[in-house]
Design a protein around this motif. Sequence first.
Motif, short mmCIF file in Angstrom:
data_model
loop_
_atom_site.label_atom_id
_atom_site.label_comp_id
_atom_site.label_asym_id
_atom_site.label_seq_id
_atom_site.Cartn_x
_atom_site.Cartn_y
_atom_site.Cartn_z
N ASP A 48 17.69 -18.39 -1.10
CA ASP A 48 16.41 -17.60 -1.50
C ASP A 48 16.98 -16.14 -1.21
OD1 ASP A 48 14.25 -18.20 -2.48
OD2 ASP A 48 12.95 -18.32 -0.56
N PRO A 53 16.66 -12.52 -2.36
CA PRO A 53 16.60 -12.06 -3.67
C PRO A 53 17.37 -11.07 -4.27
CG PRO A 53 15.32 -10.52 -2.35
CD PRO A 53 16.11 -11.74 -1.43
N GLU A 81 16.23 -5.85 -5.36
CA GLU A 81 15.38 -6.20 -5.08
C GLU A 81 15.21 -6.18 -3.85
OE1 GLU A 81 13.08 -9.51 -6.57
OE2 GLU A 81 13.86 -8.31 -8.70
N ARG A 119 6.87 -0.88 7.80
CA ARG A 119 8.13 -1.51 8.08
C ARG A 119 8.48 -1.25 9.29
NH1 ARG A 119 9.87 -4.15 2.94
NH2 ARG A 119 10.15 -6.19 4.78
N LYS A 172 11.48 -13.45 7.85
CA LYS A 172 10.64 -13.28 7.37
C LYS A 172 10.14 -11.10 7.59
CE LYS A 172 8.92 -17.20 9.31
NZ LYS A 172 8.19 -17.53 8.67
N TYR A 190 11.82 -9.95 3.77
CA TYR A 190 11.34 -10.61 2.80
C TYR A 190 10.03 -11.70 2.55
CZ TYR A 190 16.40 -9.69 1.87
OH TYR A 190 17.57 -8.94 1.95
N PRO A 191 8.92 -10.95 3.50
CA PRO A 191 7.74 -11.94 3.53
C PRO A 191 7.77 -12.89 1.90
CG PRO A 191 6.94 -9.49 3.25
CD PRO A 191 8.88 -9.16 3.63
N ASP A 192 7.85 -12.12 1.46
CA ASP A 192 7.27 -12.95 -0.03
C ASP A 192 8.02 -14.19 -0.42
OD1 ASP A 192 5.59 -11.61 -0.52
OD2 ASP A 192 7.13 -9.82 -2.08
N ARG A 193 9.28 -14.53 0.32
CA ARG A 193 10.25 -15.52 -0.20
C ARG A 193 10.61 -16.38 1.32
NH1 ARG A 193 14.46 -15.25 -3.93
NH2 ARG A 193 13.01 -13.25 -5.34
N GLY A 252 8.02 -16.07 4.27
CA GLY A 252 6.42 -15.50 4.91
C GLY A 252 6.21 -14.74 5.75
N ALA A 253 5.15 -13.97 5.73
CA ALA A 253 5.04 -12.65 6.70
C ALA A 253 5.52 -12.99 7.83
CB ALA A 253 3.71 -12.64 6.56
N GLU A 259 5.98 -22.59 7.87
CA GLU A 259 6.69 -21.60 7.66
C GLU A 259 8.17 -21.48 8.57
OE1 GLU A 259 4.13 -18.29 7.50
OE2 GLU A 259 2.28 -19.29 5.70
#
Length: 415
Positions: A249, A251, A255, A352, A375, A378-381, A383-384, A400
Amino acid sequence: MDQDLTDRATPTRRACLKGGGALLAGGLLAGCAGQNDAESSTDATETAATTAATDAETAADGDAAGYTVSMSPAGDVTFESVPEDVMVYNLVYADAAVAFGHGDAVNSLGFDSDAGGRTLDAYYERLDGVSFDRSDLAQLNSGSGSVNIDKELVYELDSDLHLVDPALVASFDGWDQSDVEEIREQVAPWFGNAYSRTHARPPEPYADDYQYYTLWEIVENVGQVFREEDRYAALESVHSDLLDTIRSDLPPESERPSVGVVIYMDEAFYPTKIDAPGFATSHIRPLGVTDAFAAGDVTFETSYDFEAMLEIDPDVLLHSYGIDSYYDVASIRETLENHPVGGELSAVRNDRVYPSGTPVQGPIMNLFQLEMTAKQLYPDRFGAWPAYDGGAYPEIPEGERLFDRERVAGIVTGD
């Protein structure tokens, strides 16, 4: 180089076992257990037959003749029984011992056991039934200046095994190979590999034949020492599944952020290369990010001031030893925000700057640190990453989590 490990639990037991597997099979163990020379010949015959049958069954399990585990630089080490009293220097081996259900065998740590123990506790807090009792651990290193171990303390501990790299010990002040060999012969074998963490060159005379391993290769060898091959296979399966989850998963490379791994101290940033060889960054490397320091000539002495860091300007800053360890990353983040140059860093402006893992990581730590880094980057992938100001590894909602806590806890506890 073969090294025999005799059980050092009591002088009597040591005397019984020092002759090796062949003597055990010949009945020495029964003699040490207190056979009475005045027994009748019938009783003696029956006892001998029973002992022979028991020894035969044990031999079938591979225990009577001992078992051998090999790892550089110690070579082949032969064990007569699973070690029950083990000297440990760093967290790699303490964490591995706990992972294999033998944390109570650890009798020491290299530095302050409270500091190192808190880091382990921070992760174990999220695994039901998993803990590490550090209350009576000896501190091998005095912390009074030079990195060293007192040889007399090694004798006092009288361990079954020194789960420490002999090459590392030979590098300490007042030690050389002859001292290392003395301890091996007079107390117990060494079994450890420290220089695989960064692929640094070990001291002579170990350098030419020294072999480097991945973290999980070292863990596998420690599992063999404790006769916990099944536990290792189960843990490695969790690790493999976690890597598959992350890699499947990620990106596109275009990105992915640029990442700087640092330690901040006294207004200087001490960098670590993510793609440098060794397992120190094995919790970051699988995330496939751009290493902000890739172009630099980074050594242990390298440091950057604020202006140099602003020129590099990573998207993300990961601060090593950030989980309940030596550094208060929340306080460091505030310091950077309030600095006239530090406040201009992209990672600071975009919130960050994250606590990162411990490079001296064992298997359980590695699982959590991989999840944490995924996390953070890649929080969008994945989870934060929750807010973290110290203490235990933060609670992650069950949906998560990137690996199964109950599965790991069951492996460790044997449930």
